[in-house]
Write a protein that holds these residues in place. Structure first.
Motif, PDB file in Angstrom:
ATOM      1  N   PRO A   1       0.843  -1.201   0.000  1.00 51.28           N
ATOM      2  CA  PRO A   1       0.000   0.000   0.000  1.00 51.28           C
ATOM      3  C   PRO A   1       0.876   1.249   0.000  1.00 51.28           C
ATOM      4  O   PRO A   1       1.936   1.266   0.636  1.00 51.28           O
ATOM      5  N   ALA A   2       0.439   2.267  -0.723  1.00 52.20           N
ATOM      6  CA  ALA A   2       1.269   3.469  -0.852  1.00 52.20           C
ATOM      7  C   ALA A   2       0.400   4.717  -0.763  1.00 52.20           C
ATOM      8  O   ALA A   2       0.292   5.494  -1.693  1.00 52.20           O
ATOM      9  N   HIS A   3      -0.288   4.844   0.382  1.00 52.71           N
ATOM     10  CA  HIS A   3      -1.070   6.059   0.595  1.00 52.71           C
ATOM     11  C   HIS A   3      -1.036   6.398   2.078  1.00 52.71           C
ATOM     12  O   HIS A   3      -0.661   5.571   2.905  1.00 52.71           O
ATOM     13  N   GLU A   4      -1.397   7.631   2.391  1.00 50.18           N
ATOM     14  CA  GLU A   4      -1.447   8.082   3.779  1.00 50.18           C
ATOM     15  C   GLU A   4      -2.872   8.503   4.096  1.00 50.18           C
ATOM     16  O   GLU A   4      -3.672   8.765   3.178  1.00 50.18           O
ATOM     17  N   SER A   5      -3.178   8.645   5.378  1.00 55.22           N
ATOM     18  CA  SER A   5      -4.476   9.186   5.759  1.00 55.22           C
ATOM     19  C   SER A   5      -4.496  10.665   5.398  1.00 55.22           C
ATOM     20  O   SER A   5      -3.491  11.366   5.499  1.00 55.22           O
ATOM     21  N   ILE A   6      -5.668  11.132   5.000  1.00 58.72           N
ATOM     22  CA  ILE A   6      -5.836  12.546   4.654  1.00 58.72           C
ATOM     23  C   ILE A   6      -5.474  13.436   5.865  1.00 58.72           C
ATOM     24  O   ILE A   6      -5.097  14.590   5.704  1.00 58.72           O
TER      25      ILE A   6
ATOM     26  N   ASN B   1      -0.716  27.438   6.427  1.00 57.54           N
ATOM     27  CA  ASN B   1      -1.066  28.634   5.665  1.00 57.54           C
ATOM     28  C   ASN B   1      -1.035  28.366   4.153  1.00 57.54           C
ATOM     29  O   ASN B   1      -1.011  29.280   3.346  1.00 57.54           O
ATOM     30  N   LYS B   2      -1.029  27.087   3.787  1.00 56.74           N
ATOM     31  CA  LYS B   2      -0.983  26.727   2.362  1.00 56.74           C
ATOM     32  C   LYS B   2      -2.280  26.036   1.941  1.00 56.74           C
ATOM     33  O   LYS B   2      -3.086  25.651   2.790  1.00 56.74           O
ATOM     34  N   LYS B   3      -2.426  25.882   0.616  1.00 55.07           N
ATOM     35  CA  LYS B   3      -3.588  25.152   0.095  1.00 55.07           C
ATOM     36  C   LYS B   3      -3.080  23.904  -0.630  1.00 55.07           C
ATOM     37  O   LYS B   3      -2.035  23.929  -1.277  1.00 55.07           O
ATOM     38  N   VAL B   4      -3.840  22.833  -0.504  1.00 54.91           N
ATOM     39  CA  VAL B   4      -3.515  21.597  -1.228  1.00 54.91           C
ATOM     40  C   VAL B   4      -4.731  21.242  -2.086  1.00 54.91           C
ATOM     41  O   VAL B   4      -5.872  21.289  -1.613  1.00 54.91           O
ATOM     42  N   LEU B   5      -4.487  20.932  -3.369  1.00 54.32           N
ATOM     43  CA  LEU B   5      -5.569  20.545  -4.264  1.00 54.32           C
ATOM     44  C   LEU B   5      -5.788  19.041  -4.157  1.00 54.32           C
ATOM     45  O   LEU B   5      -4.830  18.266  -4.272  1.00 54.32           O
ATOM     46  N   LEU B   6      -7.017  18.639  -3.900  1.00 52.69           N
ATOM     47  CA  LEU B   6      -7.323  17.202  -3.866  1.00 52.69           C
ATOM     48  C   LEU B   6      -8.157  16.851  -5.092  1.00 52.69           C
ATOM     49  O   LEU B   6      -9.178  17.488  -5.352  1.00 52.69           O
ATOM     50  N   VAL B   7      -7.686  15.871  -5.848  1.00 56.64           N
ATOM     51  CA  VAL B   7      -8.425  15.428  -7.031  1.00 56.64           C
ATOM     52  C   VAL B   7      -8.772  13.962  -6.809  1.00 56.64           C
ATOM     53  O   VAL B   7      -7.889  13.130  -6.561  1.00 56.64           O
ATOM     54  N   LYS B   8     -10.081  13.671  -6.863  1.00 54.95           N
ATOM     55  CA  LYS B   8     -10.522  12.294  -6.611  1.00 54.95           C
ATOM     56  C   LYS B   8      -9.980  11.391  -7.708  1.00 54.95           C
ATOM     57  O   LYS B   8     -10.026  11.738  -8.886  1.00 54.95           O
ATOM     58  N   ARG B   9      -9.468  10.247  -7.319  1.00 58.33           N
ATOM     59  CA  ARG B   9      -8.866   9.339  -8.297  1.00 58.33           C
ATOM     60  C   ARG B   9      -9.952   8.753  -9.208  1.00 58.33           C
ATOM     61  O   ARG B   9     -10.848   8.059  -8.747  1.00 58.33           O
TER      62      ARG B   9
ATOM     63  N   SER C   1      -0.641  10.254  -2.674  1.00 60.19           N
ATOM     64  CA  SER C   1      -1.958   9.603  -2.587  1.00 60.19           C
ATOM     65  C   SER C   1      -2.429   9.660  -1.142  1.00 60.19           C
ATOM     66  O   SER C   1      -1.692   9.253  -0.242  1.00 60.19           O
ATOM     67  N   VAL C   2      -3.656  10.126  -0.935  1.00 55.09           N
ATOM     68  CA  VAL C   2      -4.202  10.126   0.433  1.00 55.09           C
ATOM     69  C   VAL C   2      -5.611   9.546   0.426  1.00 55.09           C
ATOM     70  O   VAL C   2      -6.336   9.657  -0.553  1.00 55.09           O
ATOM     71  N   ARG C   3      -5.951   8.929   1.564  1.00 51.27           N
ATOM     72  CA  ARG C   3      -7.268   8.294   1.682  1.00 51.27           C
ATOM     73  C   ARG C   3      -8.071   9.022   2.753  1.00 51.27           C
ATOM     74  O   ARG C   3      -7.531   9.360   3.812  1.00 51.27           O
ATOM     75  N   ASP C   4      -9.370   9.268   2.464  1.00 51.55           N
ATOM     76  CA  ASP C   4     -10.191   9.967   3.458  1.00 51.55           C
ATOM     77  C   ASP C   4     -10.911   8.961   4.366  1.00 51.55           C
ATOM     78  O   ASP C   4     -10.715   7.752   4.239  1.00 51.55           O
TER      79      ASP C   4
END
Ligand SMILES: Nc1ncnc2c1ncn2[C@@H]1O[C@H](COP(=O)(O)OP(=O)(O)OP(=O)(O)O)[C@@H](O)[C@H]1O
Ligand SMILES: [Mg+2]
Length: 435
Positions: A136-141, A233-241, A182-185
């Motif tokens: 597995p290669a993802h982290e928790s959101i 203080n930053k923004k991260v763009l999340l795009v659903k796979r 990759s992150v998982r919600d």
């Protein structure tokens, strides 16, 4: 002189589980890939739900013709497109090198293929042996800030701690150049997180990309689901796979859909991709994609090309267009739109990365309009697409404000957005639908 021939095992995820799909042989000279060959496993070919590794060289249309045969890439290429699309691109390579503490581009291709983890784009995994476990290669959101910190250290070429280095696999299986992971919600949905880059300067790239994707949706395009997440203080763009879907039953199963790029369908070397055009993609769609979706894919591709002109998204290279395996129909269709970033330039004469019509890459609507027949579009349909996209992009400022983009960002990016009068002849404007 070939230094080494390596045997790798390609797995495909079918119905939520990985099964062996075939054997890949790669010839390497140091870090350079020289040649590849691939044979599908006999049991894999017998599976009713087998996914094609790629439609050009590894098509499953005529299974008996390929049974037990080692196949080679098309056009003298050293790699199969469908395998290269499952390999890390620039960003993933930097992550793997940071983890293994080696210099940039120093590893053989087989190592990059093996190190990208099981959450890579598409349905494939590449493993060193048949009994190697899924990685597995993802982290928790919830750990986004932690992963962002690791990404920033890699970009800056700084050493990463042992703990960070272990979780860095989450960025290694994704394509493209920009830092991502990759992150998982909490609902187990997988997202691609796109981070700000150290050299973005004053541009809030995640917010601008987010607003541009939403604008494309308003222009009627099929866009990947997206949201913006504040991290410090930053923004991260999340795009659903879009290469994953989830069954709704209580025990939710993750279904993986294989992905290939337009580079794979056009079947050229990456160094040649500068000579290619949207028309080449249209031809490849007619040749390789599902008959049921060819017409709508061509129309959508044309609309994306028009959108890219209006927002000066000139990074529209062949890997920024992709195709998804459709499990029900057993074939390929255009994926949702992703990676659209307006480019603020002063020049009034602008160029796309791909050719768009008889005048090559020249970014004018007249050039694009002259190519409509290659997309199977009538004059009326091409005009209505141009008008539809213009009606949305002409209001970009209002929409960007509504999407929460800051005023200084809006003024910083405004040169990217084009007025129809600047990219369209008066003769062509007269043919467009009247407001
Ligand atoms: N929502 C998604 N679901 C699945 N795969 C995706 C998604 N978005 C992008 N991809 C894949 O990941 C790759 C990298 O994403 P993207 O193009 O957004 O990154 P980038 O770093 O901005 O790229 P570039 O190097 O072109 O600037 C794409 O080429 C595509 O194959
Ligand atoms: Mg990209």
């Amino acid at each position: 002189m070939v230094n080494a021939t390596k045997e790798l095992f390609v797995f495909a995820n079918l119905g939520g589980e990985f099964v062996p799909a075939g054997q890949l042989q790669v010839d390497e000279e140091g870090s350079r890939l020289i040649a590849s060959s691939f044979a599908y496993g006999l049991r894999y070919l017998d599976r009713g739900n087998a996914q094609e590794v790629d439609p050009v060289a590894l098509s499953l249309k005529n299974k008996s013709a390929i049974k037990g045969k080692y196949l080679v890439p098309p056009n003298g290429l050293e790699a199969f497109g469908g395998i290269r699309d499952a390999a890390p691109d620039s960003w993933g390579r930097r992550v793997i090198e940071a983890r293994l503490k080696v210099p940039a581009n120093s590893l053989p291709e087989s190592t990059y293929l093996l190190e990208a983890g099981s959450d890579r784009i598409g349905a494939l995994d590449i493993r060193a042996s048949l009994d190697q476990e899924e990685r597995p290669a993802h982290e928790s959101i919830h750990n986004l800030s932690y992963v962002l910190e690791g990404a920033q250290r890699i970009e800056a070429g700084l050493p990463v701690s042992e703990v960070l280095s272990r979780i860095l696999i989450v960025g290694s299986g994704l394509g493209g150049m920009r830092p991502k992971a990759s992150v998982r919600d909490d609902e187990k949905i997988l997202w691609m997180a796109k981070f700000p880059a150290n050299n973005d300067g004053a541009f809030d790239v995640p917010s601008i990309e987010y607003a541009t994707l939403k604008l494309a949706e308003l222009a009627g395009l099929n866009v990947a689901q997206t949201k913006l997440e504040p991290v410090g203080n930053k923004k991260v763009l999340l795009v659903k796979r879009f290469d994953r879907s989830w069954t709704t039953s209580a025990r939710s199963i993750e279904i993986r859909h294989h992905v290939v790029s337009a580079l794979t369908l056009v079947a050229c070397h990456e160094s040649e991709s500068n000579t290619k055009s949207y028309m080449n993609i249209a031809d490849a769609i007619r040749r390789y994609c599902l008959v049921q979706t060819v017409k709508s894919d061509l129309e959508e591709l044309y609309a994306r090309m028009i959108f890219n002109l209006f927002v000066s998204n000139d990074d529209d290279h062949l890997r920024n267009h992709a195709f998804l395996w459709n499990q029900e129909l057993k074939g390929w269709s255009l994926s949702p739109l992703y990676d659209v970033m307006p480019h603020a330039v002063i020049a009034s004469e602008r160029y796309q990365r791909l050719g768009i019509g008889p005048q090559g890459k020249l970014a004018t609507l007249d050039n694009a309009y002259s190519a409509k027949e290659r997309f199977g579009l009538s004059a009326q349909l091409a005009s209505s697409i141009i008008d539809r996209v213009w009606q949305a992009t002409r209001q970009w400022k209002i929409y960007f404000e509504n999407f929460g983009v800051a005023a200084d960002q809006i003024s910083g990016i405004s040169l990217a957005f084009r007025h129809i009068d600047d990219i369209c002849s008066t003769e062509l404007i007269k043919t467009l639908p009247k407001d």
